[in-house]
Design a protein around this motif. Structure first.
Motif, PDB file in Angstrom:
ATOM      1  N   ALA A  10      71.268  29.942  37.910  1.00 25.27           N
ATOM      2  CA  ALA A  10      70.345  28.837  38.155  1.00 25.27           C
ATOM      3  C   ALA A  10      70.841  28.074  39.371  1.00 25.27           C
ATOM      4  CB  ALA A  10      70.298  27.921  36.937  1.00 25.27           C
ATOM      5  N   LEU A  11      69.936  27.409  40.080  1.00 29.85           N
ATOM      6  CA  LEU A  11      70.313  26.668  41.274  1.00 29.85           C
ATOM      7  C   LEU A  11      70.408  25.194  40.950  1.00 29.85           C
ATOM      8  CD1 LEU A  11      68.050  28.451  43.886  1.00 29.85           C
ATOM      9  CD2 LEU A  11      70.411  28.957  43.242  1.00 29.85           C
ATOM     10  N   MET A  12      71.518  24.575  41.349  1.00 23.01           N
ATOM     11  CA  MET A  12      71.713  23.155  41.111  1.00 23.01           C
ATOM     12  C   MET A  12      72.815  22.644  42.014  1.00 23.01           C
ATOM     13  SD  MET A  12      73.754  23.281  37.478  1.00 23.01           S
ATOM     14  CE  MET A  12      74.256  21.579  37.538  1.00 23.01           C
ATOM     15  N   ALA A  13      72.863  21.299  42.236  1.00 22.53           N
ATOM     16  CA  ALA A  13      73.943  20.695  43.011  1.00 22.53           C
ATOM     17  C   ALA A  13      75.224  20.716  42.187  1.00 22.53           C
ATOM     18  CB  ALA A  13      73.588  19.264  43.369  1.00 22.53           C
ATOM     19  N   LEU A  14      76.366  20.807  42.867  1.00 20.60           N
ATOM     20  CA  LEU A  14      77.624  20.970  42.167  1.00 20.60           C
ATOM     21  C   LEU A  14      78.589  19.830  42.449  1.00 20.60           C
ATOM     22  CD1 LEU A  14      78.125  24.716  42.982  1.00 20.60           C
ATOM     23  CD2 LEU A  14      77.361  23.751  40.832  1.00 20.60           C
ATOM     24  N   PRO A  15      79.279  19.312  41.422  1.00 24.98           N
ATOM     25  CA  PRO A  15      80.345  18.361  41.654  1.00 24.98           C
ATOM     26  C   PRO A  15      81.632  19.060  42.048  1.00 24.98           C
ATOM     27  CG  PRO A  15      79.899  18.595  39.309  1.00 24.98           C
ATOM     28  CD  PRO A  15      78.924  19.466  40.041  1.00 24.98           C
ATOM     29  N   SER A  16      82.740  18.333  42.062  1.00 29.20           N
ATOM     30  CA  SER A  16      84.002  18.866  42.574  1.00 29.20           C
ATOM     31  C   SER A  16      84.768  19.608  41.487  1.00 29.20           C
ATOM     32  CB  SER A  16      84.857  17.727  43.120  1.00 29.20           C
ATOM     33  OG  SER A  16      85.094  16.780  42.089  1.00 29.20           O
ATOM     34  N   PHE A  17      85.935  20.140  41.854  1.00 26.59           N
ATOM     35  CA  PHE A  17      86.760  20.969  41.000  1.00 26.59           C
ATOM     36  C   PHE A  17      87.203  20.229  39.733  1.00 26.59           C
ATOM     37  CE2 PHE A  17      89.767  24.217  40.015  1.00 26.59           C
ATOM     38  CZ  PHE A  17      90.867  23.578  39.493  1.00 26.59           C
ATOM     39  N   ALA A  18      87.177  20.933  38.598  1.00 29.16           N
ATOM     40  CA  ALA A  18      87.708  20.404  37.344  1.00 29.16           C
ATOM     41  C   ALA A  18      88.865  21.285  36.905  1.00 29.16           C
ATOM     42  CB  ALA A  18      86.641  20.388  36.267  1.00 29.16           C
ATOM     43  N   ALA A  19      89.987  20.676  36.503  1.00 29.77           N
ATOM     44  CA  ALA A  19      91.193  21.413  36.133  1.00 29.77           C
ATOM     45  C   ALA A  19      91.016  22.075  34.772  1.00 29.77           C
ATOM     46  CB  ALA A  19      92.394  20.467  36.094  1.00 29.77           C
ATOM     47  N   ALA A  20      91.992  22.948  34.413  1.00 29.46           N
ATOM     48  CA  ALA A  20      91.958  23.605  33.110  1.00 29.46           C
ATOM     49  C   ALA A  20      91.944  22.568  31.995  1.00 29.46           C
ATOM     50  CB  ALA A  20      93.181  24.523  32.970  1.00 29.46           C
ATOM     51  N   GLN A  21      91.251  22.888  30.884  1.00 27.09           N
ATOM     52  CA  GLN A  21      91.107  21.967  29.772  1.00 27.09           C
ATOM     53  C   GLN A  21      91.667  22.607  28.512  1.00 27.09           C
ATOM     54  OE1 GLN A  21      87.012  20.725  29.451  1.00 27.09           O
ATOM     55  NE2 GLN A  21      86.706  20.861  31.646  1.00 27.09           N
ATOM     56  N   SER A  22      92.037  21.777  27.502  1.00 28.85           N
ATOM     57  CA  SER A  22      92.477  22.296  26.214  1.00 28.85           C
ATOM     58  C   SER A  22      91.735  21.562  25.109  1.00 28.85           C
ATOM     59  CB  SER A  22      93.990  22.141  26.034  1.00 28.85           C
ATOM     60  OG  SER A  22      94.344  20.772  26.030  1.00 28.85           O
ATOM     61  N   TYR A  23      91.626  22.189  23.938  1.00 29.44           N
ATOM     62  CA  TYR A  23      90.871  21.635  22.828  1.00 29.44           C
ATOM     63  C   TYR A  23      91.735  21.696  21.581  1.00 29.44           C
ATOM     64  CZ  TYR A  23      86.994  22.164  26.020  1.00 29.44           C
ATOM     65  OH  TYR A  23      86.163  22.081  27.117  1.00 29.44           O
ATOM     66  N   SER A  24      92.273  20.547  21.185  1.00 31.08           N
ATOM     67  CA  SER A  24      93.065  20.410  19.964  1.00 31.08           C
ATOM     68  C   SER A  24      94.185  21.440  19.895  1.00 31.08           C
ATOM     69  CB  SER A  24      92.160  20.528  18.728  1.00 31.08           C
ATOM     70  OG  SER A  24      91.133  19.571  18.764  1.00 31.08           O
ATOM     71  N   ASP A  25      94.693  21.826  21.027  1.00 31.86           N
ATOM     72  CA  ASP A  25      95.791  22.792  21.114  1.00 31.86           C
ATOM     73  C   ASP A  25      95.448  24.159  20.519  1.00 31.86           C
ATOM     74  OD1 ASP A  25      97.477  20.936  22.369  1.00 31.86           O
ATOM     75  OD2 ASP A  25      98.098  20.118  20.429  1.00 31.86           O
ATOM     76  N   LYS A  26      94.159  24.443  20.316  1.00 30.19           N
ATOM     77  CA  LYS A  26      93.764  25.738  19.774  1.00 30.19           C
ATOM     78  C   LYS A  26      93.415  26.735  20.864  1.00 30.19           C
ATOM     79  CE  LYS A  26      94.207  23.771  15.849  1.00 30.19           C
ATOM     80  NZ  LYS A  26      95.569  23.801  15.251  1.00 30.19           N
ATOM     81  N   ALA A  27      92.846  26.253  21.958  1.00 30.93           N
ATOM     82  CA  ALA A  27      92.477  27.150  23.055  1.00 30.93           C
ATOM     83  C   ALA A  27      92.538  26.386  24.364  1.00 30.93           C
ATOM     84  CB  ALA A  27      91.081  27.721  22.837  1.00 30.93           C
ATOM     85  N   ALA A  28      93.209  26.946  25.351  1.00 28.91           N
ATOM     86  CA  ALA A  28      93.263  26.378  26.697  1.00 28.91           C
ATOM     87  C   ALA A  28      92.550  27.331  27.652  1.00 28.91           C
ATOM     88  CB  ALA A  28      94.713  26.172  27.141  1.00 28.91           C
ATOM     89  N   PHE A  29      91.765  26.770  28.556  1.00 33.64           N
ATOM     90  CA  PHE A  29      90.940  27.553  29.479  1.00 33.64           C
ATOM     91  C   PHE A  29      91.386  27.297  30.910  1.00 33.64           C
ATOM     92  CE2 PHE A  29      88.557  26.893  25.683  1.00 33.64           C
ATOM     93  CZ  PHE A  29      87.744  27.993  25.510  1.00 33.64           C
ATOM     94  N   GLU A  30      91.250  28.342  31.735  1.00 33.13           N
ATOM     95  CA  GLU A  30      91.632  28.219  33.143  1.00 33.13           C
ATOM     96  C   GLU A  30      90.775  29.148  33.987  1.00 33.13           C
ATOM     97  OE1 GLU A  30      95.607  28.909  35.966  1.00 33.13           O
ATOM     98  OE2 GLU A  30      95.679  29.330  33.808  1.00 33.13           O
ATOM     99  N   ILE A  31      90.292  28.640  35.111  1.00 36.86           N
ATOM    100  CA  ILE A  31      89.633  29.488  36.106  1.00 36.86           C
ATOM    101  C   ILE A  31      90.699  30.107  37.001  1.00 36.86           C
ATOM    102  CG2 ILE A  31      88.134  29.516  38.137  1.00 36.86           C
ATOM    103  CD1 ILE A  31      86.478  29.191  35.745  1.00 36.86           C
ATOM    104  N   LEU A  32      90.697  31.434  37.115  1.00 35.47           N
ATOM    105  CA  LEU A  32      91.551  32.127  38.077  1.00 35.47           C
ATOM    106  C   LEU A  32      90.701  32.382  39.322  1.00 35.47           C
ATOM    107  CD1 LEU A  32      93.327  34.692  35.706  1.00 35.47           C
ATOM    108  CD2 LEU A  32      93.970  32.336  36.257  1.00 35.47           C
TER     109      LEU A  32
END
Length: 267
Positions: A10-32
């Protein structure tokens, strides 16, 4: 490139970079961020690191689980993003067979960027189920830039190499699907001519229509022939026309190898 899910943008305007996030220490996500190929595509990935004892799911999660759901957006002119799915494990939860990943998983992303120059801004989200004794749906939202000058990443390369084997790579012969009507749908018996590996085998059947429910396959090995029988139920609750050319059949072995088969012939 092996066949995987194509996801339009889909086409849309984009904000800036967001760092890796974690959720209750169950799963951490990262863009490579990855790298740009000579052909102009960009190879990136999303990495998920799970808490000890927790799992997440494959494209077809089995009898219990939440399949990953990708959504992407970009204003850069790229046309599609294709996730790749490393070979998963098969495990039991409360007596049900599920398919997914322990510890961590890297989902490579092939960004169709032919003709696009410079850095590529991209945003979106990934929703997955993470489970131990309970399952939690988690959504990771990201806004990032894929750099034109990025370096090749060994972790992404290894995840791409962990794709299932193709039909030719696995030296598969005929793949025949016999269809029989049942009261509320169809029964399909697939005969696959492929040499036995000596490992226990599990077969996953994915129709081209995602609305169709598919049972766990009953699998029988007879020498160089593997047979898998499933029942399929359409939302109508009636027998239905089935597209053999669009069915996807994956053979998962407990020694870590897998075979990805696209389509089957009538039998």
């Amino acid at each position: 490139m092996r066949k995987n899910m194509l996801i339009p943008l889909a086409l849309m305007a984009l904000p800036s970079f967001a760092a890796a996030q974690s959720y209750s220490d169950k799963a951490a996500f990262e863009i490579l961020p990855g790298w740009r190929t000579a052909a102009g595509d960009h190879i990136s990935a999303i990495k998920i690191t799970l808490a000890p004892g927790w799992i997440t799911y494959w494209r077809a999660p089995g009898e219990a689980g939440i399949p990953p759901q990708f959504s992407f957006a970009s204003n850069s002119g790229i046309t599609s993003i294709t996730p790749h799915w490393p070979v998963p494990d098969v495990f039991e939860e409360a007596g049900l067979k599920s398919i997914g990943y322990y510890d961590s998983v890297i989902f490579p992303l092939i960004v169709a960027a032919d003709g696009v120059t410079g850095d590529i801004p991209i945003s979106g989200h990934l929703t997955v189920g993470v489970c131990e004794e309970i399952c939690i749906p988690v959504t990771y939202t990201f806004d990032t830039v894929l750099p034109q000058t990025g370096a090749q990443d060994a972790a992404i390369t290894a995840a791409l190499a962990d794709d299932p084997l193709t039909r030719s790579e696995a030296k598969v012969g005929d793949v025949i699907c016999k269809i029989d009507p049942i009261s509320d749908g169809l029964r399909m018996t697939t005969q696959i001519d492929v040499a036995a590996s000596g490992a226990s085998e599990f077969v996953v059947v994915e129709p081209s229509d995602p609305r169709i429910w598919v049972s766990q396959a009953d699998v029988i090995r007879d020498g160089a022939t593997l047979r898998a029988t499933v029942e399929m139920v359409h939302p109508s609750g009636q027998p239905f026309a089935f597209d053999r050319s669009g069915v996807r059949i994956t053979v998962l072995a407990n020694d870590g190898h897998a075979i990805d088969l696209q389509g089957c012939s009538a039998g």
